[in-house]
Scaffold this motif. Structure first.
Motif, PDB file in Angstrom:
ATOM      1  N   VAL A 130       0.853  -1.188   0.000  1.00 25.02           N
ATOM      2  CA  VAL A 130       0.000   0.000   0.000  1.00 25.02           C
ATOM      3  C   VAL A 130       0.886   1.234   0.000  1.00 25.02           C
ATOM      4  O   VAL A 130       2.005   1.229   0.524  1.00 25.02           O
ATOM      5  N   TYR A 131       0.377   2.280  -0.617  1.00 23.36           N
ATOM      6  CA  TYR A 131       1.124   3.540  -0.662  1.00 23.36           C
ATOM      7  C   TYR A 131       0.150   4.707  -0.636  1.00 23.36           C
ATOM      8  O   TYR A 131      -0.970   4.620  -1.131  1.00 23.36           O
ATOM      9  N   SER A 132       0.576   5.793  -0.033  1.00 25.65           N
ATOM     10  CA  SER A 132      -0.247   6.993   0.003  1.00 25.65           C
ATOM     11  C   SER A 132       0.649   8.189   0.249  1.00 25.65           C
ATOM     12  O   SER A 132       1.837   8.057   0.561  1.00 25.65           O
ATOM     13  N   ALA A 133       0.056   9.359   0.106  1.00 23.81           N
ATOM     14  CA  ALA A 133       0.770  10.611   0.348  1.00 23.81           C
ATOM     15  C   ALA A 133       0.189  11.289   1.583  1.00 23.81           C
ATOM     16  O   ALA A 133      -0.995  11.128   1.895  1.00 23.81           O
ATOM     17  N   ARG A 134       1.007  12.051   2.251  1.00 21.23           N
ATOM     18  CA  ARG A 134       0.565  12.781   3.440  1.00 21.23           C
ATOM     19  C   ARG A 134      -0.094  14.095   3.002  1.00 21.23           C
ATOM     20  O   ARG A 134       0.437  15.193   3.203  1.00 21.23           O
ATOM     21  N   PHE A 135      -1.271  13.924   2.423  1.00 19.35           N
ATOM     22  CA  PHE A 135      -1.983  15.089   1.899  1.00 19.35           C
ATOM     23  C   PHE A 135      -2.268  16.118   2.988  1.00 19.35           C
ATOM     24  O   PHE A 135      -2.385  17.314   2.706  1.00 19.35           O
ATOM     25  N   TYR A 136      -2.398  15.660   4.231  1.00 22.12           N
ATOM     26  CA  TYR A 136      -2.723  16.582   5.313  1.00 22.12           C
ATOM     27  C   TYR A 136      -1.645  17.645   5.487  1.00 22.12           C
ATOM     28  O   TYR A 136      -1.919  18.737   6.008  1.00 22.12           O
ATOM     29  N   ASN A 171      -9.542  18.429   9.055  1.00 20.33           N
ATOM     30  CA  ASN A 171      -9.016  18.862  10.355  1.00 20.33           C
ATOM     31  C   ASN A 171      -7.746  19.687  10.202  1.00 20.33           C
ATOM     32  O   ASN A 171      -7.583  20.730  10.853  1.00 20.33           O
ATOM     33  N   SER A 172      -6.838  19.221   9.357  1.00 24.70           N
ATOM     34  CA  SER A 172      -5.577  19.934   9.184  1.00 24.70           C
ATOM     35  C   SER A 172      -5.807  21.339   8.635  1.00 24.70           C
ATOM     36  O   SER A 172      -5.223  22.320   9.114  1.00 24.70           O
ATOM     37  N   ALA A 173      -6.672  21.441   7.624  1.00 29.67           N
ATOM     38  CA  ALA A 173      -6.962  22.755   7.055  1.00 29.67           C
ATOM     39  C   ALA A 173      -7.613  23.665   8.093  1.00 29.67           C
ATOM     40  O   ALA A 173      -7.249  24.854   8.224  1.00 29.67           O
ATOM     41  N   ARG A 310       5.685  25.280   4.577  1.00 28.55           N
ATOM     42  CA  ARG A 310       6.036  24.193   3.642  1.00 28.55           C
ATOM     43  C   ARG A 310       7.453  23.694   3.906  1.00 28.55           C
ATOM     44  O   ARG A 310       7.702  22.487   4.009  1.00 28.55           O
ATOM     45  N   ASP A 311       8.391  24.620   4.038  1.00 31.46           N
ATOM     46  CA  ASP A 311       9.789  24.245   4.223  1.00 31.46           C
ATOM     47  C   ASP A 311      10.018  23.587   5.585  1.00 31.46           C
ATOM     48  O   ASP A 311      10.815  22.648   5.703  1.00 31.46           O
ATOM     49  N   ALA A 312       9.323  24.063   6.619  1.00 33.40           N
ATOM     50  CA  ALA A 312       9.465  23.467   7.951  1.00 33.40           C
ATOM     51  C   ALA A 312       8.899  22.051   7.976  1.00 33.40           C
ATOM     52  O   ALA A 312       9.486  21.146   8.596  1.00 33.40           O
ATOM     53  N   ILE A 313       7.782  21.832   7.297  1.00 35.24           N
ATOM     54  CA  ILE A 313       7.219  20.476   7.211  1.00 35.24           C
ATOM     55  C   ILE A 313       8.178  19.567   6.451  1.00 35.24           C
ATOM     56  O   ILE A 313       8.456  18.435   6.868  1.00 35.24           O
ATOM     57  N   ALA A 314       8.715  20.057   5.342  1.00 37.65           N
ATOM     58  CA  ALA A 314       9.631  19.255   4.531  1.00 37.65           C
ATOM     59  C   ALA A 314      10.872  18.861   5.309  1.00 37.65           C
ATOM     60  O   ALA A 314      11.392  17.747   5.154  1.00 37.65           O
ATOM     61  N   ALA A 315      11.337  19.747   6.167  1.00 38.54           N
ATOM     62  CA  ALA A 315      12.556  19.496   6.943  1.00 38.54           C
ATOM     63  C   ALA A 315      12.292  18.675   8.198  1.00 38.54           C
ATOM     64  O   ALA A 315      13.235  18.317   8.917  1.00 38.54           O
ATOM     65  N   GLY A 316      11.027  18.370   8.488  1.00 41.36           N
ATOM     66  CA  GLY A 316      10.696  17.634   9.695  1.00 41.36           C
ATOM     67  C   GLY A 316      10.722  18.484  10.946  1.00 41.36           C
ATOM     68  O   GLY A 316      10.724  17.964  12.067  1.00 41.36           O
ATOM     69  N   GLU A 317      10.704  19.792  10.779  1.00 37.43           N
ATOM     70  CA  GLU A 317      10.761  20.707  11.921  1.00 37.43           C
ATOM     71  C   GLU A 317       9.374  21.061  12.455  1.00 37.43           C
ATOM     72  O   GLU A 317       9.256  21.615  13.548  1.00 37.43           O
ATOM     73  N   HIS A 319       5.132  19.596  12.513  1.00 37.03           N
ATOM     74  CA  HIS A 319       4.115  18.599  12.175  1.00 37.03           C
ATOM     75  C   HIS A 319       2.743  19.263  12.281  1.00 37.03           C
ATOM     76  O   HIS A 319       2.442  19.908  13.298  1.00 37.03           O
ATOM     77  N   PRO A 320       1.894  19.135  11.253  1.00 38.94           N
ATOM     78  CA  PRO A 320       0.588  19.809  11.292  1.00 38.94           C
ATOM     79  C   PRO A 320      -0.309  19.416  12.455  1.00 38.94           C
ATOM     80  O   PRO A 320      -1.178  20.204  12.846  1.00 38.94           O
ATOM     81  N   PHE A 321      -0.123  18.216  12.994  1.00 43.92           N
ATOM     82  CA  PHE A 321      -0.913  17.795  14.145  1.00 43.92           C
ATOM     83  C   PHE A 321      -0.004  17.790  15.385  1.00 43.92           C
ATOM     84  O   PHE A 321       0.506  16.757  15.801  1.00 43.92           O
ATOM     85  N   THR A 322       0.204  18.984  15.929  1.00 37.00           N
ATOM     86  CA  THR A 322       1.005  19.174  17.131  1.00 37.00           C
ATOM     87  C   THR A 322       0.129  19.794  18.209  1.00 37.00           C
ATOM     88  O   THR A 322      -0.533  20.812  17.965  1.00 37.00           O
ATOM     89  N   GLY A 323       0.106  19.180  19.406  1.00 34.84           N
ATOM     90  CA  GLY A 323      -0.759  19.643  20.471  1.00 34.84           C
ATOM     91  C   GLY A 323      -0.343  20.969  21.075  1.00 34.84           C
ATOM     92  O   GLY A 323       0.759  21.468  20.817  1.00 34.84           O
ATOM     93  N   PRO A 324      -1.260  21.593  21.830  1.00 38.87           N
ATOM     94  CA  PRO A 324      -2.505  20.982  22.308  1.00 38.87           C
ATOM     95  C   PRO A 324      -3.624  21.017  21.261  1.00 38.87           C
ATOM     96  O   PRO A 324      -3.850  22.037  20.631  1.00 38.87           O
ATOM     97  N   LEU A 325      -4.315  19.879  21.129  1.00 40.20           N
ATOM     98  CA  LEU A 325      -5.448  19.788  20.229  1.00 40.20           C
ATOM     99  C   LEU A 325      -6.562  19.012  20.915  1.00 40.20           C
ATOM    100  O   LEU A 325      -6.311  18.010  21.588  1.00 40.20           O
ATOM    101  N   THR A 326      -7.775  19.490  20.716  1.00 38.39           N
ATOM    102  CA  THR A 326      -8.941  18.818  21.292  1.00 38.39           C
ATOM    103  C   THR A 326      -9.895  18.427  20.176  1.00 38.39           C
ATOM    104  O   THR A 326      -9.922  19.031  19.102  1.00 38.39           O
ATOM    105  N   ASP A 327     -10.699  17.394  20.442  1.00 40.99           N
ATOM    106  CA  ASP A 327     -11.671  16.963  19.446  1.00 40.99           C
ATOM    107  C   ASP A 327     -12.962  17.770  19.586  1.00 40.99           C
ATOM    108  O   ASP A 327     -13.060  18.689  20.411  1.00 40.99           O
ATOM    109  N   GLN A 328     -13.930  17.429  18.790  1.00 39.53           N
ATOM    110  CA  GLN A 328     -15.169  18.184  18.709  1.00 39.53           C
ATOM    111  C   GLN A 328     -15.915  18.232  20.046  1.00 39.53           C
ATOM    112  O   GLN A 328     -16.639  19.191  20.323  1.00 39.53           O
TER     113      GLN A 328
END
Length: 361
Positions: A130-136, A171-173, A310-317, A319-328
């Motif tokens: 299986v393969y996919s892209a991290r569209f988020y 969620n990411s957007a 974009r550049d920070a995500i590419a460099a691993g610096e 992550h779009p899902f970084t806390g604190p985060l709460t659900d609905q």
């Protein structure tokens, strides 16, 4: 001369009789199959898979023959098409939509000497990867731009099929739109299909009528862009392809899928006899997710912020899902500074706090 074959539809008695029979060794080029959920000129998802497939053919030249079928429904018909490809002598088959998952597993069990690569799924076997892209990752950048560019504070989102991949993107957007604009609201319309230009256009028009001046999409056609262009004053984003023909207004950037390096690598592995079942999930850093040019409609400072993300995500610096985060419901699912692991992301079936409405079942 490059070789390309369009798979003929319609199962024959000979195919049926041969079902499950071992494949005979083939002389000549290695046949590589692709099963597409939409037409190869959809302007988005399928077109970019097919473009990447053709890049793979260009890379290998006469060593490979491309066999493909477009507009294959997700269901029993997909299983029939895959079976035909196996009987036609394909040694590797790429099945390029989530709903092809069970048909892929079923056919792979009948043809253990053929290897399969399934896009965006999670079920594997000895001869199924299986393969996919991290569209988020791209959705985070879109969310930032949407939050900055909206004047009405209403952002529309045309959602396709209610699976974690699509929910993650919403969620990411939203997270990143809210970070730069606490007053932003998301209006979400589900169409329950990956590609339906009429439904996509109707959804875009409905969102615009609700006051949305930015419309995002996780659907495959350019119909929302045409609707936004007709309405005027509405921003959109390319999905899977750049859709640059709509720039600089309404399209202001895009998520671009780049599958070609993966296709080349996996076909080469079959040629070398080194193919193994893997689970690949790559993003901006690996080049599987591209961010299209940010158009001149975006102010320079906002463009710079988006490019820095974009550049920070590419460099691993970052992550779009970084806390604190709460659900609905208001329950924290990521503490301060905590980063979501792939297990959480892969099974994400809830909205984050601030999104209204329910995820359809």
């Amino acid at each position: 001369m490059k070789r390309r074959t369009l798979l003929k539809t319609g199962a024959t008695a000979a195919f049926a009789a041969a079902l499950g029979a071992p494949l005979r060794a083939q002389d000549g080029p290695m046949k590589v199959g692709f099963v597409y959920v939409g037409p190869i000129n959809d302007g988005g998802w399928t077109q970019h898979h097919h473009h990447s497939a053709k890049e793979m053919v260009e890379h290998f030249g006469d060593a490979v023959e491309l066999v493909y079928q477009e507009s294959v429904p997700e269901g029993p018909d997909a299983e029939r098409v895959m079976t035909q490809m196996c009987l036609q002598g394909c040694q590797i088959i790429f099945t390029t939509s989530f709903g092809f998952m069970d048909p892929t597993i079923n056919v792979a069990a009948k043809f253990p000497d053929v290897v399969f690569e399934h896009a965006t799924g999670y079920k594997t076997a000895d001869n199924v990867s299986v393969y996919s892209a991290r569209f988020y990752e791209g959705r985070a950048i879109q969310g930032h731009l949407a939050g900055k560019m909206t004047q009405s504070n209403k952002v529309g989102y045309i959602a396709s099929v209610p699976i974690p991949e699509v929910v993650r993107g919403i969620n990411s957007a939203f997270i990143h739109a809210r970070k730069v604009n606490p007053d932003v609201e998301f209006k979400i319309i589900w169409i329950f299909e990956w590609l339906n230009p009429a439904k996509e256009a109707d959804a875009a028009k409905a969102l615009i009528e609700q006051g949305c001046d930015v419309v995002l999409q996780h659907t495959d056609s350019t119909a929302p862009h045409a609707a936004a262009k007709e309405a005027g004053g509405v921003y959109t984003f390319g999905q899977a392809a750049d859709m640059a023909e709509f720039a600089p207004m309404p399209r202001i950037s895009s998520i671009i899928d780049n599958w070609a390096p993966y296709y080349i690598d996996r076909v080469q592995a079959v040629m070398d006899g080194t193919w193994e079942s893997v689970n690949t999930w790559q993003g901006i850093g690996e080049g599987m997710v591209g961010i299209g040019e940010i158009s001149s409609a975006v102010p320079d400072d906002v463009k710079a912020e988006a490019e820095a993300m974009r550049d920070a995500i590419a460099a691993g610096e970052y992550h779009p899902f970084t806390g604190p985060l709460t659900d609905q419901s208001g329950t924290e699912f990521l503490a301060e500074g905590e980063v979501a692991d792939d297990g959480l992301l892969a099974g994400m079936n809830f909205y984050v706090e601030g999104i209204e409405g329910d995820i359809p079942s």
